[in-house]
Design a protein around this motif. Structure first.
Motif, PDB file in Angstrom:
ATOM      1  N   TYR A  74     -41.784   1.348  41.818  1.00 53.37           N
ATOM      2  CA  TYR A  74     -42.708   2.322  42.400  1.00 53.37           C
ATOM      3  C   TYR A  74     -43.606   1.637  43.431  1.00 53.37           C
ATOM      4  CZ  TYR A  74     -41.801   4.994  38.054  1.00 53.37           C
ATOM      5  OH  TYR A  74     -41.235   5.656  36.999  1.00 53.37           O
ATOM      6  N   GLU A  75     -43.850   2.329  44.531  1.00 55.73           N
ATOM      7  CA  GLU A  75     -44.912   1.921  45.438  1.00 55.73           C
ATOM      8  C   GLU A  75     -46.210   2.541  44.923  1.00 55.73           C
ATOM      9  OE1 GLU A  75     -45.106  -0.052  48.390  1.00 55.73           O
ATOM     10  OE2 GLU A  75     -43.259  -0.761  47.480  1.00 55.73           O
ATOM     11  N   TYR A  76     -47.231   1.715  44.783  1.00 58.19           N
ATOM     12  CA  TYR A  76     -48.542   2.197  44.339  1.00 58.19           C
ATOM     13  C   TYR A  76     -49.510   2.117  45.515  1.00 58.19           C
ATOM     14  CZ  TYR A  76     -53.210   1.930  42.233  1.00 58.19           C
ATOM     15  OH  TYR A  76     -54.534   2.111  41.937  1.00 58.19           O
ATOM     16  N   HIS A  77     -50.107   3.257  45.872  1.00 51.74           N
ATOM     17  CA  HIS A  77     -51.073   3.327  46.964  1.00 51.74           C
ATOM     18  C   HIS A  77     -52.427   3.754  46.413  1.00 51.74           C
ATOM     19  CE1 HIS A  77     -48.194   3.099  50.427  1.00 51.74           C
ATOM     20  NE2 HIS A  77     -47.348   3.481  49.477  1.00 51.74           N
ATOM     21  N   ALA A 103     -42.955  10.327  40.328  1.00 55.72           N
ATOM     22  CA  ALA A 103     -44.060  10.346  41.289  1.00 55.72           C
ATOM     23  C   ALA A 103     -45.296  10.905  40.602  1.00 55.72           C
ATOM     24  CB  ALA A 103     -43.714  11.182  42.520  1.00 55.72           C
ATOM     25  N   ALA A 104     -46.466  10.449  41.071  1.00 51.01           N
ATOM     26  CA  ALA A 104     -47.730  10.909  40.485  1.00 51.01           C
ATOM     27  C   ALA A 104     -48.858  10.680  41.473  1.00 51.01           C
ATOM     28  CB  ALA A 104     -48.024  10.156  39.181  1.00 51.01           C
ATOM     29  N   ASN A 105     -49.838  11.581  41.444  1.00 50.49           N
ATOM     30  CA  ASN A 105     -51.057  11.379  42.240  1.00 50.49           C
ATOM     31  C   ASN A 105     -52.223  12.082  41.567  1.00 50.49           C
ATOM     32  OD1 ASN A 105     -49.417  13.778  43.679  1.00 50.49           O
ATOM     33  ND2 ASN A 105     -51.619  14.196  43.844  1.00 50.49           N
ATOM     34  N   ASP A 106     -53.432  11.542  41.762  1.00 48.71           N
ATOM     35  CA  ASP A 106     -54.602  12.204  41.189  1.00 48.71           C
ATOM     36  C   ASP A 106     -55.085  13.282  42.149  1.00 48.71           C
ATOM     37  OD1 ASP A 106     -57.581  11.024  42.313  1.00 48.71           O
ATOM     38  OD2 ASP A 106     -55.754  10.006  42.955  1.00 48.71           O
ATOM     39  N   SER A 107     -55.926  14.180  41.639  1.00 49.23           N
ATOM     40  CA  SER A 107     -56.318  15.368  42.399  1.00 49.23           C
ATOM     41  C   SER A 107     -57.142  15.046  43.643  1.00 49.23           C
ATOM     42  CB  SER A 107     -57.122  16.323  41.497  1.00 49.23           C
ATOM     43  OG  SER A 107     -58.283  15.668  40.989  1.00 49.23           O
ATOM     44  N   ALA A 132     -41.653   6.549  43.114  1.00 50.63           N
ATOM     45  CA  ALA A 132     -40.448   5.751  42.907  1.00 50.63           C
ATOM     46  C   ALA A 132     -39.703   5.586  44.218  1.00 50.63           C
ATOM     47  CB  ALA A 132     -39.551   6.414  41.866  1.00 50.63           C
ATOM     48  N   ILE A 133     -39.240   4.361  44.464  1.00 45.46           N
ATOM     49  CA  ILE A 133     -38.439   4.103  45.654  1.00 45.46           C
ATOM     50  C   ILE A 133     -37.041   3.602  45.284  1.00 45.46           C
ATOM     51  CG2 ILE A 133     -40.399   3.696  47.172  1.00 45.46           C
ATOM     52  CD1 ILE A 133     -39.915   0.679  46.800  1.00 45.46           C
ATOM     53  N   THR A 134     -36.871   3.126  44.040  1.00 45.50           N
ATOM     54  CA  THR A 134     -35.573   2.637  43.583  1.00 45.50           C
ATOM     55  C   THR A 134     -35.441   2.844  42.081  1.00 45.50           C
ATOM     56  OG1 THR A 134     -35.516   0.904  45.278  1.00 45.50           O
ATOM     57  CG2 THR A 134     -34.044   0.624  43.398  1.00 45.50           C
ATOM     58  N   PHE A 135     -34.298   3.365  41.653  1.00 46.68           N
ATOM     59  CA  PHE A 135     -33.959   3.452  40.239  1.00 46.68           C
ATOM     60  C   PHE A 135     -32.580   2.837  40.082  1.00 46.68           C
ATOM     61  CE2 PHE A 135     -34.133   4.782  35.981  1.00 46.68           C
ATOM     62  CZ  PHE A 135     -32.912   5.321  35.623  1.00 46.68           C
ATOM     63  N   ARG A 136     -32.453   1.820  39.216  1.00 44.59           N
ATOM     64  CA  ARG A 136     -31.211   1.056  39.171  1.00 44.59           C
ATOM     65  C   ARG A 136     -30.979   0.464  37.791  1.00 44.59           C
ATOM     66  NH1 ARG A 136     -33.903  -3.590  43.030  1.00 44.59           N
ATOM     67  NH2 ARG A 136     -35.023  -4.730  41.384  1.00 44.59           N
ATOM     68  N   LYS A 137     -29.754   0.014  37.581  1.00 42.89           N
ATOM     69  CA  LYS A 137     -29.432  -0.697  36.347  1.00 42.89           C
ATOM     70  C   LYS A 137     -29.983  -2.111  36.438  1.00 42.89           C
ATOM     71  CE  LYS A 137     -25.864   0.008  33.913  1.00 42.89           C
ATOM     72  NZ  LYS A 137     -24.492   0.048  33.322  1.00 42.89           N
ATOM     73  N   SER A 138     -30.220  -2.707  35.265  1.00 40.18           N
ATOM     74  CA  SER A 138     -30.787  -4.050  35.231  1.00 40.18           C
ATOM     75  C   SER A 138     -30.296  -4.764  33.986  1.00 40.18           C
ATOM     76  CB  SER A 138     -32.315  -3.974  35.209  1.00 40.18           C
ATOM     77  OG  SER A 138     -32.879  -5.253  35.011  1.00 40.18           O
ATOM     78  N   ASN A 139     -30.309  -6.097  34.057  1.00 37.77           N
ATOM     79  CA  ASN A 139     -29.978  -6.893  32.871  1.00 37.77           C
ATOM     80  C   ASN A 139     -31.021  -7.976  32.629  1.00 37.77           C
ATOM     81  OD1 ASN A 139     -29.436  -8.614  34.959  1.00 37.77           O
ATOM     82  ND2 ASN A 139     -27.307  -8.995  34.427  1.00 37.77           N
ATOM     83  N   MET A 140     -32.220  -7.774  33.171  1.00 40.52           N
ATOM     84  CA  MET A 140     -33.283  -8.756  32.994  1.00 40.52           C
ATOM     85  C   MET A 140     -34.021  -8.527  31.676  1.00 40.52           C
ATOM     86  SD  MET A 140     -33.007 -10.767  35.450  1.00 40.52           S
ATOM     87  CE  MET A 140     -34.451 -11.716  34.986  1.00 40.52           C
TER      88      MET A 140
END
Length: 277
Positions: free
Chosen positions: A35-38, A184-188, A196-204
């Protein structure tokens, strides 16, 4: 964006899972969402950083992406030069997201790890701290159809977009407890935003207990102390708590300050808390 076949995702999420306890690591994480957090800072402009949600079979871990990169380099036994590079990036990141949130750890709870220099702290609360209300609106994020929900938490009102196409109850930071992954989420007030900018498989591997020598506290005590500390970080460190103060100098002229080995982030654009109370 990396595409994942929905069939294989649902099959994995429907499998029986083992129960995890606090401080336990999964052998592999099956998915991860970046996620990008702004955040709108006190100077009226916007700051940004990258964060990551590691999703296991029955738990998730949300943290800053630079910390994840360093931990991944260590886990993969990368060259020391690479590990040091990520360590330096973590220390120099003024926007470092200094809350690591373990969702459903321990089971039915959420454990938060954070810092008030020079100490690390942790506290637990319910795994679903927000009472959500639902709307009929839809949106598409990262290729997934999302529904809208609203809820209040920590003195702010949040709007989130979650996808039942990814049927897990996790999300960025503490924004969880819905019948699908929050993308995605934002306050009022439009101050804080996760997307979210990427959703992927992982093995970490997922480190469920990221800090040593943790001071356990309550959420209420921590939020009050954290928000006061960040008003003037250098001025709010008790003199008697300082045993060592060091400065890391860099070739480009920049530097980082550490108190008892813990980074002191001055946040030149100010600190805007996620939680007001």
């Amino acid at each position: 964006m990396e595409t994942i076949k929905l069939t294989s995702l649902i099959l994995f999420l429907g499998m029986a899972s083992h129960v995890m306890g606090q401080g336990v690591s999964t052998s592999t994480d099956e998915y991860e969402c970046i996620y990008e957090y702004h955040v709108k800072n006190t100077k009226g402009s916007s700051d940004a950083t990258s964060t990551i949600l590691q999703i296991g079979r029955n738990a998730a871990m949300f943290s800053d992406y630079t910390a994840f990169q360093k931990d991944s380099a260590i886990a993969c036994k990368a060259p020391e030069s690479d590990i040091q590079k990520f360590n330096t990036q973590e220390m120099r990141n003024d926007m470092f997201f200094d809350q690591s949130v373990s969702q459903n750890v321990p089971k039915g709870k959420m454990t938060v790890y954070s810092v008030i220099t020079p100490n690390y702290y942790s506290y637990t609360e319910t795994a679903s701290p927000i009472n959500w209300s639902f709307a009929e609106e839809e949106d598409t994020i990262c290729g997934y159809t999302c529904q809208k929900a609203m809820g209040e938490y920590g003195g702010r009102t949040w709007t989130v977009w979650y996808s039942t196409e990814i049927p897990v109850s996790f999300g960025p930071w503490k924004l969880c407890g819905l019948p699908g992954l929050v993308l995605a989420a934002n306050d009022s007030e439009g101050i804080h935003q996760f997307k979210a900018i990427t959703f992927r498989k992982s093995n970490m591997p997922m480190n469920m207990k990221p800090y040593a020598n943790i001071v356990k506290t309550s959420r209420e005590q921590f939020i009050k102390a954290k928000n006061k500390f960040e008003e003037n970080p250098m001025g709010n460190i008790p003199t008697e708590s300082i045993s060592e103060m060091t400065i890391e100098n860099y070739e480009d002229g920049g530097h980082s300050a550490l108190v008892n080995g813990v980074v002191l982030r001055m946040r030149p654009n100010g600190y805007v808390p996620l939680e007001l109370k």
